[in-house]
Design a protein around this motif. Structure first.
Motif, PDB file in Angstrom:
ATOM      1  N   ARG A  74      36.622  34.486  39.669  1.00 41.99           N
ATOM      2  CA  ARG A  74      38.050  34.804  39.636  1.00 41.99           C
ATOM      3  C   ARG A  74      38.662  34.672  41.007  1.00 41.99           C
ATOM      4  O   ARG A  74      38.050  34.968  42.014  1.00 41.99           O
ATOM      5  N   ARG A 125      41.174  35.774  43.979  1.00 43.96           N
ATOM      6  CA  ARG A 125      41.645  37.072  44.488  1.00 43.96           C
ATOM      7  C   ARG A 125      42.673  36.883  45.515  1.00 43.96           C
ATOM      8  O   ARG A 125      42.825  36.085  46.255  1.00 43.96           O
ATOM      9  N   ARG A 178      44.607  36.750  38.650  1.00 40.78           N
ATOM     10  CA  ARG A 178      43.561  37.727  38.394  1.00 40.78           C
ATOM     11  C   ARG A 178      42.674  37.333  37.226  1.00 40.78           C
ATOM     12  O   ARG A 178      41.523  37.711  37.164  1.00 40.78           O
TER      13      ARG A 178
END
Length: 117
Positions: A115, A117, A106
């Motif tokens: 980022r 996921r 995360r």
């Protein structure tokens, strides 16, 4: 005058092929140092208890723990000094490891700077 016991027995006959070399060498040294002070059977049992305490963290009734501590003071010092400098293992539960892995996903940016996921 203290009682002496026969010393004409072979310590090496008590080597167990499943013992790691480090365990056997320490147990062997314990028996070598104290050979003649106790009966053969008793010394072999003391030596086994000694290595169980040192390597596996076993505990026994207090009188035996005291006796082994007294007898092992000099024998185990070199091993204990080496042990202090060795890498110590840290165990992590599976749930903690999984949680940490999820947290890293995360917060770590992916290859494109976004980022994961």
């Amino acid at each position: 005058m203290s009682k002496t016991f026969p010393t004409d027995w072979d310590i090496d006959q008590y080597k167990d092929d499943t013992d790691p070399d480090e365990h056997w060498e320490l147990r062997r040294e314990f028996m070598r140092v104290h050979k003649g002070k106790f009966s053969e059977d008793y010394l072999v049992a003391l030596a086994k208890a000694f290595t169980n305490i040192e390597f596996m963290g076993c505990s026994y009734p207090a009188p035996l723990m005291v006796r082994v501590a007294e007898l092992s003071k000099d024998v185990a010092q070199k091993y204990r000094d080496i042990k202090k400098t060795k890498l110590q293992r840290t165990f992590v539960s599976a749930s903690d490891a999984a949680e940490n892995k999820i947290k890293r996903r995360r917060t770590d940016p992916g290859p494109s700077g976004t980022r994961n996921r």
